[in-house]
Design a protein around this motif. Sequence first.
Motif, mmCIF file in Angstrom:
data_model
loop_
_atom_site.group_PDB
_atom_site.id
_atom_site.type_symbol
_atom_site.label_atom_id
_atom_site.label_comp_id
_atom_site.label_asym_id
_atom_site.label_seq_id
_atom_site.Cartn_x
_atom_site.Cartn_y
_atom_site.Cartn_z
ATOM 1 N N GLU A 87 -0.769 85.827 -33.962
ATOM 2 C CA GLU A 87 -1.993 85.252 -34.543
ATOM 3 C C GLU A 87 -1.670 84.430 -35.783
ATOM 4 O OE1 GLU A 87 -4.618 88.648 -34.992
ATOM 5 O OE2 GLU A 87 -5.318 88.458 -32.915
ATOM 6 N N LYS A 88 -0.723 84.913 -36.589
ATOM 7 C CA LYS A 88 -0.305 84.166 -37.772
ATOM 8 C C LYS A 88 0.376 82.856 -37.357
ATOM 9 C CE LYS A 88 2.414 84.617 -41.983
ATOM 10 N NZ LYS A 88 3.368 85.418 -42.724
ATOM 11 N N GLN A 89 1.189 82.944 -36.312
ATOM 12 C CA GLN A 89 1.932 81.778 -35.816
ATOM 13 C C GLN A 89 0.997 80.704 -35.245
ATOM 14 O OE1 GLN A 89 4.867 80.289 -36.135
ATOM 15 N NE2 GLN A 89 6.157 81.720 -35.034
ATOM 16 N N THR A 90 -0.064 81.140 -34.533
ATOM 17 C CA THR A 90 -0.928 80.197 -33.833
ATOM 18 C C THR A 90 -2.234 79.891 -34.567
ATOM 19 O OG1 THR A 90 -2.026 81.972 -32.603
ATOM 20 C CG2 THR A 90 -0.072 80.955 -31.588
ATOM 21 N N GLY A 91 -2.645 80.774 -35.458
ATOM 22 C CA GLY A 91 -3.914 80.590 -36.154
ATOM 23 C C GLY A 91 -5.117 80.900 -35.291
ATOM 24 N N LYS A 92 -4.907 81.577 -34.168
ATOM 25 C CA LYS A 92 -5.993 81.927 -33.259
ATOM 26 C C LYS A 92 -5.931 83.417 -32.935
ATOM 27 C CE LYS A 92 -6.380 77.450 -31.095
ATOM 28 N NZ LYS A 92 -6.748 76.748 -29.911
ATOM 29 N N LYS A 93 -7.043 83.928 -32.413
ATOM 30 C CA LYS A 93 -7.067 85.316 -31.960
ATOM 31 C C LYS A 93 -6.230 85.404 -30.679
ATOM 32 C CE LYS A 93 -9.976 89.089 -30.646
ATOM 33 N NZ LYS A 93 -10.954 89.469 -29.693
ATOM 34 N N VAL A 94 -5.407 86.440 -30.582
ATOM 35 C CA VAL A 94 -4.496 86.582 -29.449
ATOM 36 C C VAL A 94 -4.840 87.845 -28.660
ATOM 37 C CG1 VAL A 94 -2.081 86.919 -28.768
ATOM 38 C CG2 VAL A 94 -2.643 85.343 -30.616
ATOM 39 N N ILE A 95 -4.924 87.687 -27.346
ATOM 40 C CA ILE A 95 -5.090 88.819 -26.447
ATOM 41 C C ILE A 95 -3.752 89.005 -25.734
ATOM 42 C CG2 ILE A 95 -6.261 89.677 -24.392
ATOM 43 C CD1 ILE A 95 -8.714 88.064 -25.275
ATOM 44 N N LEU A 96 -3.185 90.202 -25.883
ATOM 45 C CA LEU A 96 -1.862 90.467 -25.312
ATOM 46 C C LEU A 96 -1.946 91.154 -23.958
ATOM 47 C CD1 LEU A 96 0.279 91.842 -28.286
ATOM 48 C CD2 LEU A 96 0.342 89.589 -27.262
ATOM 49 N N ASP A 97 -1.070 90.730 -23.072
ATOM 50 C CA ASP A 97 -0.845 91.398 -21.798
ATOM 51 C C ASP A 97 0.619 91.816 -21.828
ATOM 52 O OD1 ASP A 97 -0.857 92.278 -19.152
ATOM 53 O OD2 ASP A 97 -0.474 90.267 -18.359
ATOM 54 N N THR A 98 0.871 93.124 -21.920
ATOM 55 C CA THR A 98 2.247 93.597 -22.041
ATOM 56 C C THR A 98 2.747 94.165 -20.726
ATOM 57 O OG1 THR A 98 1.557 95.783 -22.792
ATOM 58 C CG2 THR A 98 1.973 94.125 -24.486
ATOM 59 N N LYS A 99 4.048 94.016 -20.508
ATOM 60 C CA LYS A 99 4.677 94.607 -19.329
ATOM 61 C C LYS A 99 6.106 94.978 -19.678
ATOM 62 C CE LYS A 99 6.196 90.284 -17.211
ATOM 63 N NZ LYS A 99 6.183 89.436 -16.063
ATOM 64 N N VAL A 100 6.670 95.856 -18.881
ATOM 65 C CA VAL A 100 8.044 96.311 -19.082
ATOM 66 C C VAL A 100 8.955 95.552 -18.128
ATOM 67 C CG1 VAL A 100 9.604 98.289 -18.932
ATOM 68 C CG2 VAL A 100 7.295 98.594 -19.830
ATOM 69 N N ASN A 101 10.070 95.019 -18.684
ATOM 70 C CA ASN A 101 11.079 94.319 -17.887
ATOM 71 C C ASN A 101 12.446 94.831 -18.333
ATOM 72 O OD1 ASN A 101 12.841 92.623 -16.611
ATOM 73 N ND2 ASN A 101 11.836 90.722 -17.242
ATOM 74 N N PRO A 102 12.991 95.829 -17.633
ATOM 75 C CA PRO A 102 14.267 96.422 -18.042
ATOM 76 C C PRO A 102 15.436 95.447 -18.060
ATOM 77 C CG PRO A 102 13.295 97.614 -16.174
ATOM 78 C CD PRO A 102 12.439 96.438 -16.450
ATOM 79 N N LEU A 157 15.657 92.815 -19.621
ATOM 80 C CA LEU A 157 15.796 92.234 -20.954
ATOM 81 C C LEU A 157 16.789 93.012 -21.814
ATOM 82 C CD1 LEU A 157 12.075 91.390 -21.804
ATOM 83 C CD2 LEU A 157 13.825 89.874 -20.901
ATOM 84 N N ILE A 158 17.134 94.207 -21.429
ATOM 85 C CA ILE A 158 18.046 95.121 -22.117
ATOM 86 C C ILE A 158 17.435 95.613 -23.430
ATOM 87 C CG2 ILE A 158 20.346 95.551 -23.043
ATOM 88 C CD1 ILE A 158 21.338 93.234 -21.250
ATOM 89 N N GLY A 159 16.962 94.711 -24.255
ATOM 90 C CA GLY A 159 16.325 95.036 -25.525
ATOM 91 C C GLY A 159 15.589 93.815 -26.030
ATOM 92 N N GLY A 160 14.756 93.985 -27.031
ATOM 93 C CA GLY A 160 14.015 92.862 -27.594
ATOM 94 C C GLY A 160 12.770 92.529 -26.800
ATOM 95 N N LEU A 161 12.246 91.337 -27.052
ATOM 96 C CA LEU A 161 10.997 90.888 -26.442
ATOM 97 C C LEU A 161 11.108 89.472 -25.922
ATOM 98 C CD1 LEU A 161 8.453 91.845 -29.248
ATOM 99 C CD2 LEU A 161 8.826 93.081 -27.128
ATOM 100 N N LYS A 162 10.215 89.168 -25.001
ATOM 101 C CA LYS A 162 10.040 87.807 -24.521
ATOM 102 C C LYS A 162 8.535 87.592 -24.451
ATOM 103 C CE LYS A 162 11.860 84.795 -20.944
ATOM 104 N NZ LYS A 162 12.681 84.756 -19.729
ATOM 105 N N ALA A 163 8.031 86.587 -25.178
ATOM 106 C CA ALA A 163 6.590 86.320 -25.214
ATOM 107 C C ALA A 163 6.315 84.909 -24.726
ATOM 108 C CB ALA A 163 6.062 86.495 -26.632
ATOM 109 N N VAL A 222 3.619 89.411 -22.951
ATOM 110 C CA VAL A 222 4.783 89.916 -23.668
ATOM 111 C C VAL A 222 5.525 90.879 -22.754
ATOM 112 C CG1 VAL A 222 5.585 91.252 -25.648
ATOM 113 C CG2 VAL A 222 3.677 89.675 -25.909
ATOM 114 N N ALA A 223 6.810 90.616 -22.574
ATOM 115 C CA ALA A 223 7.666 91.503 -21.793
ATOM 116 C C ALA A 223 8.643 92.168 -22.748
ATOM 117 C CB ALA A 223 8.420 90.711 -20.726
ATOM 118 N N ALA A 224 8.821 93.471 -22.564
ATOM 119 C CA ALA A 224 9.748 94.237 -23.395
ATOM 120 C C ALA A 224 10.636 95.070 -22.488
ATOM 121 C CB ALA A 224 8.972 95.133 -24.354
ATOM 122 N N ALA A 225 11.781 95.465 -23.002
ATOM 123 C CA ALA A 225 12.715 96.265 -22.223
ATOM 124 C C ALA A 225 12.157 97.664 -21.955
ATOM 125 C CB ALA A 225 14.058 96.361 -22.932
#
Length: 180
Positions: A132-147, A149-155, A113-116
């Motif tokens: 997890e709701k979308q996929t029905g599986k346990k999710v492990i997140l790796d987050t990073k900052v990407n300025p 993007l200006i705002g919002g998220l990209k997963a 997951v990249a966020a601004a």
Amino acid sequence: MSVNAISKRYARALVEIGTEQKKVEQFADELDGILAAFSEEKNLRLVLTSPTFPFEKRSAILTEVAKKLKLSAPIRNFLGLLLEKGRLQVLPQIVAEYRRFADELSGILRAQVAAASALDEEQIKVIRAGLEKQTGKKVILDTKVNPELIGGLKAEIGGRVFDGSLSTQLKRIEDTLTKG
């Protein structure tokens, strides 16, 4: 045979051994340890993968590294097999495939997951729950900052990209306006 096919074959075999011995996660940690050693000591990887060094010396070095890292017998044997077959240079791809197969067995998906801006724990928890709701599986997140993007998220999860970034939305508006 392609590197992709080789890495999948070796990874699948090691996951099967790990499953039989109930050591799938332990093997993953040990493989991560050997990759870390290779990345810290570039010469180690070069010596072990170089056919110009005698096999016996490379084998002795690998044995010493395995002892220092306290690797289990199955992983030591696995690395010895890779060395013998001249496949040690493919280890990073094998480890990536191993993780993928192990995650499939465990019902886990890894998401990037990249966020601004930096996300706090509550935001991460909400994103994880949504994925997890979308996929029905346990999710492990790796987050990073990407300025950028200006705002919002990209997963990115399981080869799919969910782009809710402001920069993408602005690009769509721009495309709509230019097309009329």
